[in-house]
Write a protein that holds these residues in place. Structure first.
Motif, PDB file in Angstrom:
ATOM      1  N   ALA A  47       0.689  -1.249   0.079  1.00  0.00           N
ATOM      2  CA  ALA A  47      -0.139   0.003   0.015  1.00  0.00           C
ATOM      3  C   ALA A  47       0.907   1.124   0.016  1.00  0.00           C
ATOM      4  O   ALA A  47       1.987   1.422   0.499  1.00  0.00           O
ATOM      5  N   GLU A  48       0.187   2.222  -0.511  1.00  0.00           N
ATOM      6  CA  GLU A  48       1.052   3.554  -0.628  1.00  0.00           C
ATOM      7  C   GLU A  48       2.606   3.588  -1.002  1.00  0.00           C
ATOM      8  O   GLU A  48       3.310   3.920  -0.205  1.00  0.00           O
ATOM      9  N   THR A  49       2.861   3.084  -2.185  1.00  0.00           N
ATOM     10  CA  THR A  49       4.041   3.045  -2.790  1.00  0.00           C
ATOM     11  C   THR A  49       4.648   4.067  -2.719  1.00  0.00           C
ATOM     12  O   THR A  49       4.198   5.107  -3.253  1.00  0.00           O
ATOM     13  N   GLY A  50       5.892   4.275  -2.064  1.00  0.00           N
ATOM     14  CA  GLY A  50       6.755   5.368  -2.021  1.00  0.00           C
ATOM     15  C   GLY A  50       6.698   6.179  -0.839  1.00  0.00           C
ATOM     16  O   GLY A  50       7.364   7.317  -0.633  1.00  0.00           O
ATOM     17  N   ALA A  51       5.424   5.881  -0.147  1.00  0.00           N
ATOM     18  CA  ALA A  51       5.364   6.842   1.343  1.00  0.00           C
ATOM     19  C   ALA A  51       6.014   5.943   2.401  1.00  0.00           C
ATOM     20  O   ALA A  51       6.110   4.761   2.377  1.00  0.00           O
ATOM     21  N   ASP A  52       6.763   6.506   3.416  1.00  0.00           N
ATOM     22  CA  ASP A  52       7.379   6.049   4.622  1.00  0.00           C
ATOM     23  C   ASP A  52       6.176   5.417   5.240  1.00  0.00           C
ATOM     24  O   ASP A  52       5.224   6.069   5.692  1.00  0.00           O
ATOM     25  N   PRO A  53       6.280   4.052   5.795  1.00  0.00           N
ATOM     26  CA  PRO A  53       5.042   3.485   6.248  1.00  0.00           C
ATOM     27  C   PRO A  53       4.907   3.753   7.873  1.00  0.00           C
ATOM     28  O   PRO A  53       3.987   3.123   8.514  1.00  0.00           O
ATOM     29  N   LEU A  54       5.795   4.440   8.640  1.00  0.00           N
ATOM     30  CA  LEU A  54       5.805   4.505  10.088  1.00  0.00           C
ATOM     31  C   LEU A  54       4.400   4.920  10.453  1.00  0.00           C
ATOM     32  O   LEU A  54       3.852   4.158  11.340  1.00  0.00           O
ATOM     33  N   ALA A  55       3.886   5.935   9.732  1.00  0.00           N
ATOM     34  CA  ALA A  55       2.569   6.406  10.414  1.00  0.00           C
ATOM     35  C   ALA A  55       1.478   5.410  10.342  1.00  0.00           C
ATOM     36  O   ALA A  55       0.673   5.145  11.114  1.00  0.00           O
ATOM     37  N   ARG A  56       1.391   4.808   8.978  1.00  0.00           N
ATOM     38  CA  ARG A  56       0.376   3.860   8.902  1.00  0.00           C
ATOM     39  C   ARG A  56       0.299   2.560   9.745  1.00  0.00           C
ATOM     40  O   ARG A  56      -0.476   2.042  10.052  1.00  0.00           O
ATOM     41  N   PHE A  57       1.567   2.244   9.706  1.00  0.00           N
ATOM     42  CA  PHE A  57       1.915   1.130  11.099  1.00  0.00           C
ATOM     43  C   PHE A  57       1.587   1.325  12.326  1.00  0.00           C
ATOM     44  O   PHE A  57       0.999   0.566  12.757  1.00  0.00           O
ATOM     45  N   GLY A 260      16.720  -5.652   8.581  1.00  0.00           N
ATOM     46  CA  GLY A 260      16.612  -5.086   7.440  1.00  0.00           C
ATOM     47  C   GLY A 260      15.428  -4.281   7.021  1.00  0.00           C
ATOM     48  O   GLY A 260      14.269  -4.912   7.357  1.00  0.00           O
ATOM     49  N   PHE A 261      15.362  -3.197   6.204  1.00  0.00           N
ATOM     50  CA  PHE A 261      14.633  -2.394   5.751  1.00  0.00           C
ATOM     51  C   PHE A 261      14.779  -2.016   4.305  1.00  0.00           C
ATOM     52  O   PHE A 261      15.915  -1.972   3.712  1.00  0.00           O
ATOM     53  N   ARG A 262      13.635  -1.648   3.512  1.00  0.00           N
ATOM     54  CA  ARG A 262      13.852  -1.181   2.268  1.00  0.00           C
ATOM     55  C   ARG A 262      14.410   0.192   2.391  1.00  0.00           C
ATOM     56  O   ARG A 262      14.082   0.944   3.152  1.00  0.00           O
ATOM     57  N   LYS A 263      15.321   0.715   1.433  1.00  0.00           N
ATOM     58  CA  LYS A 263      15.975   1.841   1.608  1.00  0.00           C
ATOM     59  C   LYS A 263      15.048   3.091   1.482  1.00  0.00           C
ATOM     60  O   LYS A 263      15.472   4.135   2.132  1.00  0.00           O
ATOM     61  N   GLU A 264      13.665   2.912   1.000  1.00  0.00           N
ATOM     62  CA  GLU A 264      12.980   4.132   0.928  1.00  0.00           C
ATOM     63  C   GLU A 264      12.283   4.273   2.512  1.00  0.00           C
ATOM     64  O   GLU A 264      11.852   5.428   2.613  1.00  0.00           O
ATOM     65  N   ASP A 265      12.363   3.444   3.158  1.00  0.00           N
ATOM     66  CA  ASP A 265      11.604   3.476   4.460  1.00  0.00           C
ATOM     67  C   ASP A 265      12.524   4.083   5.618  1.00  0.00           C
ATOM     68  O   ASP A 265      12.777   3.430   6.556  1.00  0.00           O
ATOM     69  N   THR A 266      12.994   5.319   5.527  1.00  0.00           N
ATOM     70  CA  THR A 266      13.957   6.020   6.137  1.00  0.00           C
ATOM     71  C   THR A 266      13.515   6.199   7.538  1.00  0.00           C
ATOM     72  O   THR A 266      14.022   5.992   8.414  1.00  0.00           O
ATOM     73  N   ALA A 267      12.245   6.937   7.552  1.00  0.00           N
ATOM     74  CA  ALA A 267      11.614   7.302   9.023  1.00  0.00           C
ATOM     75  C   ALA A 267      11.650   6.028   9.642  1.00  0.00           C
ATOM     76  O   ALA A 267      11.741   6.231  11.146  1.00  0.00           O
ATOM     77  N   LEU A 268      11.095   5.042   9.225  1.00  0.00           N
ATOM     78  CA  LEU A 268      11.065   3.654  10.228  1.00  0.00           C
ATOM     79  C   LEU A 268      12.140   3.202  10.815  1.00  0.00           C
ATOM     80  O   LEU A 268      12.203   2.771  11.782  1.00  0.00           O
ATOM     81  N   ARG A 269      13.141   3.123   9.837  1.00  0.00           N
ATOM     82  CA  ARG A 269      14.542   2.680  10.038  1.00  0.00           C
ATOM     83  C   ARG A 269      15.052   3.690  11.332  1.00  0.00           C
ATOM     84  O   ARG A 269      15.604   3.184  12.309  1.00  0.00           O
ATOM     85  N   GLU A 270      15.063   4.956  10.923  1.00  0.00           N
ATOM     86  CA  GLU A 270      15.565   5.942  12.031  1.00  0.00           C
ATOM     87  C   GLU A 270      14.951   5.711  13.389  1.00  0.00           C
ATOM     88  O   GLU A 270      15.379   5.963  14.280  1.00  0.00           O
ATOM     89  N   ALA A 271      13.422   5.608  13.294  1.00  0.00           N
ATOM     90  CA  ALA A 271      12.682   5.513  14.545  1.00  0.00           C
ATOM     91  C   ALA A 271      12.993   4.093  15.371  1.00  0.00           C
ATOM     92  O   ALA A 271      13.364   4.084  16.498  1.00  0.00           O
ATOM     93  N   PHE A 272      13.279   3.187  14.278  1.00  0.00           N
ATOM     94  CA  PHE A 272      13.818   1.782  14.941  1.00  0.00           C
ATOM     95  C   PHE A 272      15.051   2.144  15.782  1.00  0.00           C
ATOM     96  O   PHE A 272      15.320   1.490  16.891  1.00  0.00           O
ATOM     97  N   ASN A 273      16.167   2.556  14.925  1.00  0.00           N
ATOM     98  CA  ASN A 273      17.469   2.932  15.569  1.00  0.00           C
ATOM     99  C   ASN A 273      17.339   3.770  16.746  1.00  0.00           C
ATOM    100  O   ASN A 273      18.186   3.395  17.768  1.00  0.00           O
ATOM    101  N   ALA A 274      16.292   4.519  16.888  1.00  0.00           N
ATOM    102  CA  ALA A 274      16.507   5.527  18.087  1.00  0.00           C
ATOM    103  C   ALA A 274      16.052   4.727  19.390  1.00  0.00           C
ATOM    104  O   ALA A 274      16.444   4.817  20.375  1.00  0.00           O
ATOM    105  N   GLU A 275      14.859   3.838  19.164  1.00  0.00           N
ATOM    106  CA  GLU A 275      14.426   2.866  20.165  1.00  0.00           C
ATOM    107  C   GLU A 275      15.436   1.865  20.482  1.00  0.00           C
ATOM    108  O   GLU A 275      15.592   1.519  21.727  1.00  0.00           O
ATOM    109  N   ALA A 307      25.291   0.759  11.736  1.00  0.00           N
ATOM    110  CA  ALA A 307      25.238   0.198  10.462  1.00  0.00           C
ATOM    111  C   ALA A 307      26.189   0.783   9.327  1.00  0.00           C
ATOM    112  O   ALA A 307      26.739   0.146   8.242  1.00  0.00           O
ATOM    113  N   ASP A 308      26.264   2.211   9.387  1.00  0.00           N
ATOM    114  CA  ASP A 308      27.291   2.827   8.432  1.00  0.00           C
ATOM    115  C   ASP A 308      28.628   2.304   8.418  1.00  0.00           C
ATOM    116  O   ASP A 308      29.407   2.083   7.548  1.00  0.00           O
ATOM    117  N   GLN A 309      29.012   1.999   9.731  1.00  0.00           N
ATOM    118  CA  GLN A 309      30.308   1.385   9.797  1.00  0.00           C
ATOM    119  C   GLN A 309      30.547   0.150   9.030  1.00  0.00           C
ATOM    120  O   GLN A 309      31.345  -0.340   8.435  1.00  0.00           O
TER     121      GLN A 309
END
Length: 314
Positions: A47-57, A260-275, A307-309
């Motif tokens: 659903a909502e291809t191209g949109a970061d999914p964090l809010a809808r999850f 692992g995350f899809r590259k476009e799901d940036t906000a989801l990954r950043e929120a996960f990393n913060a937690e 992960a960057d390292q």
């Protein structure tokens, strides 16, 4: 990043996926679920291809995760519960993000995880996957939550004295590796001939292979081998060698795993990393995974890395 290159598994090969199961709360697999959800629900990965999914999850309270049936990283127990290192950490983090339920897709082999994520069969990979530069070109990773060394599963007494990949290369022993695993690359880089390497589709097949005499050793992480031997094959004449760090081209190949995350799901990954960082700083990771054979050593080492390292080519 230091001169070390931290790896876990090589590129993945595409293969089919098994039926999914919905989990949440205590992680009981309660029902089968279609992956190609045509209902247009908020939890559908398509659903909502191209949109970061964090809010809808968050709104739906559910997220789909891809899991390989490999102990102790992610598997079904005898009661049908989904458990293991990665699902337990993911469950804690997503609950803190307001996502209470994991809808888990159990795959046939570890090698099908990245293709499944890329084709939107699920929204993240929760399978203890090692973070490597090759994989980072395909998907994005969270920061690591554990690190682990390698070992061999051998017959009792280790009759062929296998303690390293170089030992295998110097003799006539045959070793087993999992499909899509870095251990095959470690073996080849150490001079092990192709006809000495047997590839198994999953962990259980590998254990059965050594018991049947098809191979003399199985190469995997020490944590995985010790856990599976203790939990499923304790009565068999097998043992696990001392753990070691493979060396390729003069560089240690210790592994650190993440999600692992899809590259476009940036906000989801950043929120996960913060937690995840909060959980690590509070000392909350080890209590979740020590029952699977992990120690403070694996947890503390991972907390010093990003992960960057791990994605950087050394």
């Amino acid at each position: 990043m230091t001169a070390q290159r931290w790896t876990r598994r090589d590129f993945f090969r595409s293969s089919g996926l098994t039926a999914a199961a919905v989990i949440g709360g205590p992680a009981l697999l309660t029902a089968c679920s279609r992956v190609d959800d045509s209902s247009g629900s908020a939890t559908s990965a398509t659903a909502e291809t191209g949109a970061d999914p964090l809010a809808r999850f968050r709104e739906a309270g559910t997220i789909k995760v891809g899991v390989a049936n490999e102990q102790p990283y992610g598997y079904r127990d005898k009661s049908g519960n989904l458990t293991g290192e990665a699902p337990e950490v993911a469950r804690a983090i997503f609950k803190s993000l307001g996502i209470d339920n994991l809808e888990a897709q159990i795959v046939d082999s570890f090698g099908s995880l990245i293709p499944g994520l890329q084709s939107k069969q699920y929204d993240i990979i929760a399978a203890g996957m090692f973070i490597t530069p090759e994989r980072c070109r395909q998907i994005a990773f969270s920061n690591p939550d554990y690190a682990a060394a390698n070992a061999f599963l051998v017959a009792e007494g280790n009759p062929k004295s296998i303690m390293s990949f170089e030992d295998v290369a110097k003799g006539d022993a045959k070793i087993g590796v999992l499909e899509g695993a870095v251990e095959k690359g470690y073996a080849e880089s150490s001079g092990v001939a192709g006809d000495q390497i047997k590839v198994f589709p999953n962990q259980n097949a590998a254990f059965k292979g050594i018991l049947a005499g098809r191979v003399d050793a199985i190469a995997l992480t020490a944590v995985s081998l010790r856990w599976t031997l203790q939990q499923q094959y304790a009565d068999e004449p097998l043992e696990v060698t001392e753990s070691f760090v493979p060396v390729v081209d003069g560089k240690e190949q210790t592994g650190a795993g993440g999600f692992g995350f899809r590259k476009e799901d940036t906000a989801l990954r950043e929120a996960f990393n913060a937690e995840l960082k909060k959980l690590q700083e509070a000392g909350g990771v080890l209590p979740l995974i020590e029952k699977f054979g992990f120690s403070a050593t694996e947890v503390d080492k991972a907390a010093q890395l990003t992960a960057d390292q791990l994605c950087a080519v050394s």
